[in-house]
Structures are given as structure tokens and as C-alpha cells.
Design an enzyme around this catalytic site. Sequence first.
Site, short mmCIF file in Angstrom:
data_model
loop_
_atom_site.label_atom_id
_atom_site.label_comp_id
_atom_site.label_asym_id
_atom_site.label_seq_id
_atom_site.Cartn_x
_atom_site.Cartn_y
_atom_site.Cartn_z
N LYS A 86 0.76 -1.21 -0.09
CA LYS A 86 0.07 -0.35 0.18
C LYS A 86 1.00 0.99 -0.24
CE LYS A 86 -3.83 -0.65 2.30
NZ LYS A 86 -4.28 -0.37 3.49
C1 E4P Z 1 -7.40 -0.39 4.62
O1 E4P Z 1 -6.90 -0.28 3.96
C2 E4P Z 1 -7.99 1.73 5.17
O2 E4P Z 1 -6.13 2.11 6.23
C3 E4P Z 1 -8.55 1.25 6.81
O3 E4P Z 1 -9.94 0.87 5.65
C4 E4P Z 1 -9.50 2.68 6.97
O4 E4P Z 1 -10.21 2.25 7.65
P1 E4P Z 1 -11.21 3.79 9.12
O5 E4P Z 1 -11.02 4.65 8.80
O6 E4P Z 1 -11.70 3.16 9.86
O7 E4P Z 1 -8.85 3.64 9.62
#
Ligand code: E4P
Length: 225
Positions: A86
Site C-alpha cells: 500500500k
Molecule cells: C484500509 O486500507 C484503510 O487503511 C482502513 O480501512 C481505514 O479504516 P478506518 O477509517 O477505520 O481507519
Amino acid sequence: MELYIDDANIEAIKRLIDLYPIDGVTTNPSILAKARKDPKELLSEIRRIIGEDRILFVQALPLDAKGMIEDAKKIVESFGSNTIVKIPSIPEGFKAIKELKKEGIRTCGTVVYTPLQAYLAAKAGASYVAPYVNRIDNMGYDGVAVVKKIQNILENNGFDCKILAASFKNSNQVLELCEYGVGAATCSADVIDSFVNNAAIDKAVDDFVKDFEKLTGKHSMKEVL
Ligand code: E4P
């Protein structure tokens, strides 16, 4: 739609992998921090649990392209080729995604809040783009509508890139995107459980067991066949 677990809790991952048709696990630095364990040991354990056939998403930490590329190489070397890195969808991130694509390392353009961010990540060569549905909702916009717009952009431009919709707080957000045919969703354990969390379902299966017991005194077909 592919379905991922957006969690680094080992017990939750083991339970969900055992029960549901899960395609892998996604993590980010905040999810790792919440687990309060050594990140290398934790991610290695997650890889052991999910096996080599499922995808593990791990985020690069530096905010400059050179650092992101170095992190990405180390991440794939450490957790195997079925690991997707990522990369934040910021200008340095697009530079890193372009270079990593040339080197055959798969990436996910993450931290996506706007459709044009997703467009740039996909055009740079990301395999996935991760829009944050609930965080967009919390800014006063419509997260599901933003994801649908991104899906149209990917389809209408013929990009070889899937949406990894993220940051869900309820199953209705997931349902709408599943119906729309987005490539993937990543959800916390409680959101995945909520797909089948319904008193009517529990009552229906209990009634079947009770009715058969009344008829035969048994609890399985194998006892009566
Ligand atoms: C996933 O890739 C994201 O980083 C994550 O779903 C963010 O989620 P949050 O808004 O609950 O932190």
C-alpha cells in the site's frame, strides 16, 4: 467482490478465515499499532495463518518515493510475492507506484479521498486503489457515491486496477458497493460478522433443529439414514 479482513488481531483473523470465504488481510500502520506487537513477527504470523494463496496488504511508511520503493521491496521480500504494497496516493506515491510497476511489484494506492486521486494511482500502475468510505462520509460527503464514481472511471478508461473499498462502519455501505460490482472490500471483523447478524436467521435455523428433534429425537440426518 473480493473480501478482505481489515484487522491484525490474530484470533479474529483465524476465526474469520476458518468460517468465511476470505481473500486475504489488509493492514496499515494504525492497525499494526493497535495490535501492540512487533510488526515483523505479527505480519509473519498473519502470513502463516492465511497461507501463500491469499493476499496480504502491507503499507510502506516513508513519504518520499525512494523510501517507499525501498520499503516495498523489503515488504515483498519478507512476506512473499502474494503481498501487495500500500502506497499513499500523494505525488511521491505516484512516482513510487510507476517505478514499482516497472519492477513487477504490485501496489495499492491508498488514502484515497477523491476520484482523481484514484485516477492518478490507477494510471501510474496500481493494481488496487483504496477509497476510505466512512472517513469520506464523516467529512460530509457521500463515501459510497465517491467509490461508484471511481468504479466508473476505472471501467470507462480501461484501467487494469480494482477498487479495494475500505473504512467501513456498517454492512449497508458494503452492500451498496457489492451490488455495484466493485472489485474488493476490506472490513473489520465486526462489520463482516454483521453481514449475517440477524435474529430472523438465528430463529430460522433454531426452528429447523427443534422441528427435526420433535419428529425423530435426533439432531442430524446421519443418525436417521
Ligand atoms: C484500509 O486500507 C484503510 O487503511 C482502513 O480501512 C481505514 O479504516 P478506518 O477509517 O477505520 O481507519
